[in-house]
Structures are given as C-alpha cells and as structure tokens.
Enzyme design. Structure first.
Site, PDB file in Angstrom:
ATOM      1  N   LYS A   1       0.818  -1.215   0.000  1.00 51.64           N
ATOM      2  CA  LYS A   1       0.000   0.000   0.000  1.00 51.64           C
ATOM      3  C   LYS A   1       0.849   1.261   0.000  1.00 51.64           C
ATOM      4  CE  LYS A   1      -2.396   0.702   3.728  1.00 51.64           C
ATOM      5  NZ  LYS A   1      -1.707   1.894   4.305  1.00 51.64           N
TER       6      LYS A   1
ATOM      7  N   ARG B   1      11.515  -9.653   6.196  1.00 53.32           N
ATOM      8  CA  ARG B   1      12.047  -8.286   6.187  1.00 53.32           C
ATOM      9  C   ARG B   1      13.191  -8.130   7.178  1.00 53.32           C
ATOM     10  NH1 ARG B   1       6.619  -4.591   6.139  1.00 53.32           N
ATOM     11  NH2 ARG B   1       6.588  -5.307   8.303  1.00 53.32           N
TER      12      ARG B   1
END
Length: 294
Positions: free
Chosen positions: A88, A199
């Site tokens: 997003k 991550r």
C-alpha cells in the site's frame, strides 16, 4: 462531535460506471497469457450488482515512470486499504506523484498535530501520555479538518488506510467526505506472512531488505541486519486478524465504490491497474465538469 463540515465537494456526481462495459481498452501487455490461473482481477461493485473486469498478468515492466497528470476538472477523492505488507505504501507514493493528490495517513497526521501543539494534538497527547489509545472522535476530527483544507479541496485527496472502523467511516460520511473510489489491495495471508517475516533492517542506513525478494548487496551488510520485534509470524498473524475484522466492517459502507486489485503482482502492474481506473474516472469527472460549465 462538531457539526458537519461546510467544505463539502458540492452537488457534483461522477458519471456512473457501467457494469458490463470495460473500463478501458485492454493494453497489449495485458493480453491473455498461457497461465489463466494467474489472472489479476479488478472488480467494481455497482448498485450492489458486482461486475468483473479482468486484467491479465503481464511480464514485469523493466522501469516505472510516473508522469504527473495535468488534466483539470473535479478532483479525485480516493481511499486505499491493504493489509500490512500488501504494498500500500508504494502505491500511495505512485498515485500521489502522478495525480498530485494530498496524501493523508491518520498516523502521520496524529504525530504532526501533536508536534505542532494544535488543539486536537494537545487532546491526543493527554491520552498518549497515559498510555491510552487516542479516541476515535479526536482522530476523526483531525482527518476531517485536513480534508477540509484548501489543498485537499482543490487537488483532491488520497486517504491512506483510513477509515479503519464502521464508526470512523460513518463519521466521515456525516461530514460529507465520500470517496469516488475505494481501492482494496488483496494479497493472500501466506504471502503477507512471508513478506513480513523475511524483512530485515540495516541499522546503519535505515534501508529495508528482504531475504528472498531484496537481499543485501554484500555479506558485510547481511551480517548487521536486524529484524523488527513484531516481524514474527505470530505477531503478523495477529495484526492481519485485526486488519481483516476492521476492513470488513468498512467495506460494507463503500460497496458502490470498491475496486479490488491483485496485490501479488509486481508493483508496476499493480499501479498500471490502479492508474487505468483513476484515469478513466478522472476523464469522466472532467467530461461531466465540462458539460456543467457549458
């Protein structure tokens, strides 16, 4: 709560989408491939009668150039929602750059108002200092006042990840803030978990890496990478559970504006699909604006 906002967007109503009419001619790079199971779909729910426009998965675009749109007319009003690691943030940057919309994220807005010492910021700080969540009505007022400012009214706005609950959405509607389009990035949970768990942060440069999709350039960098405390499978699943329960209650209030985009595709393809819809919507708003001015 304060009375309704006087900075409504007028009596303009965008031209309706037609359920059985394609949004735009299918670009050559979106023609059918040999893997129909990998189709990227985008659906518009109109008047509670869903229609489907399918975008075929294409080869990744080597580079992405975003040219600002110079089209004039009624500004765009966009809401976008997506789970953690849905991409997003990247799409917000691309949309804002091309369409010159005012990007509004509730969290950033809250921190800015607290730092600036505004009335809403002072009220929010009191709760934060007590370790409590800032009440919805305070955040809604912050968002409402930001949407009411001149740049938002003239350039249009992109509301990022907000509203997050039915009460927040209802409050915004009461103030007259209704989106032209509600973009929902859809990514299966297993992919979201993989994106988050992989991550890593470089504490020296602040750059974010991913062990699979964006590995560090050298062994020296790899050796110093750290993992955020909440980037574990257990914690990300809890965050996803909260997100899903919240977004479902919001979607029911925007079913006529919803556009669903496959967020598993490369970022260039995701933006291409969003861009196609926004461009068509802007053209229709411009045409309607022109006919009103004639």
């Amino acid at each position: 709560m304060a009375s309704s906002c006087s900075c409504n967007s007028g009596n303009f109503k965008a031209a309706s989408f037609h359920p059985n009419k394609p949004l735009a001619p299918t670009p050559s790079h979106l023609l059918p491939t040999s893997k129909p199971s990998q189709l990227a779909s985008l659906s518009l729910r109109l008047n509670q009668n869903p229609s489907q426009t399918h975008f075929r998965k294409s080869k990744a675009v080597p580079g992405l150039q975003v040219v600002a749109s110079g089209q004039k007319g009624e500004p765009l009003r966009v809401m976008i929602s997506g789970a953690p690691a849905s991409g997003k943030g990247t799409q917000c940057e691309l949309i804002t750059k091309k369409y010159n919309l005012v990007h509004i994220a509730a969290g950033d807005l809250l921190r800015a108002e607290v730092a600036a010492g505004t009335e809403n910021g002072k009220r929010a700080k009191e709760f934060m200092e007590m370790g409590k969540l800032v009440p919805n009505e305070i955040v809604v007022m912050m968002v409402k006042e930001r949407l009411s400012q001149q740049d938002s009214q003239e350039n249009g706005w992109l509301l990022d990840g907000y509203p997050r609950s039915e009460s927040q959405a209802t409050a915004l509607k009461k103030f007259g803030f209704v989106p032209d389009i509600f973009i929902l990035l859809e990514v299966p949970e297993e992919i979201l978990v993989e994106r988050v768990v992989g991550r890593r942060l470089d504490p020296v440069t602040g750059k974010i890496y991913h062990l699979t999709y964006s590995p560090p350039e050298t062994e020296e960098i790899a050796a110093r990478l750290t993992q955020r405390f909440d980037d574990t499978e257990e914690k990300v699943k809890l965050r996803l559970l909260t997100h899903n329960s919240n977004v479902e209650s919001v979607l029911s209030l925007y079913e006529d504006q919803i556009v669903k985009v496959d967020g598993t595709l490369p970022k260039e393809e995701v933006f291409s699909q969003i861009d196609s819809v926004l461009t068509e919507l802007l053209a229709k708003k411009g045409a309607a604006f022109g006919s009103l001015a004639a």
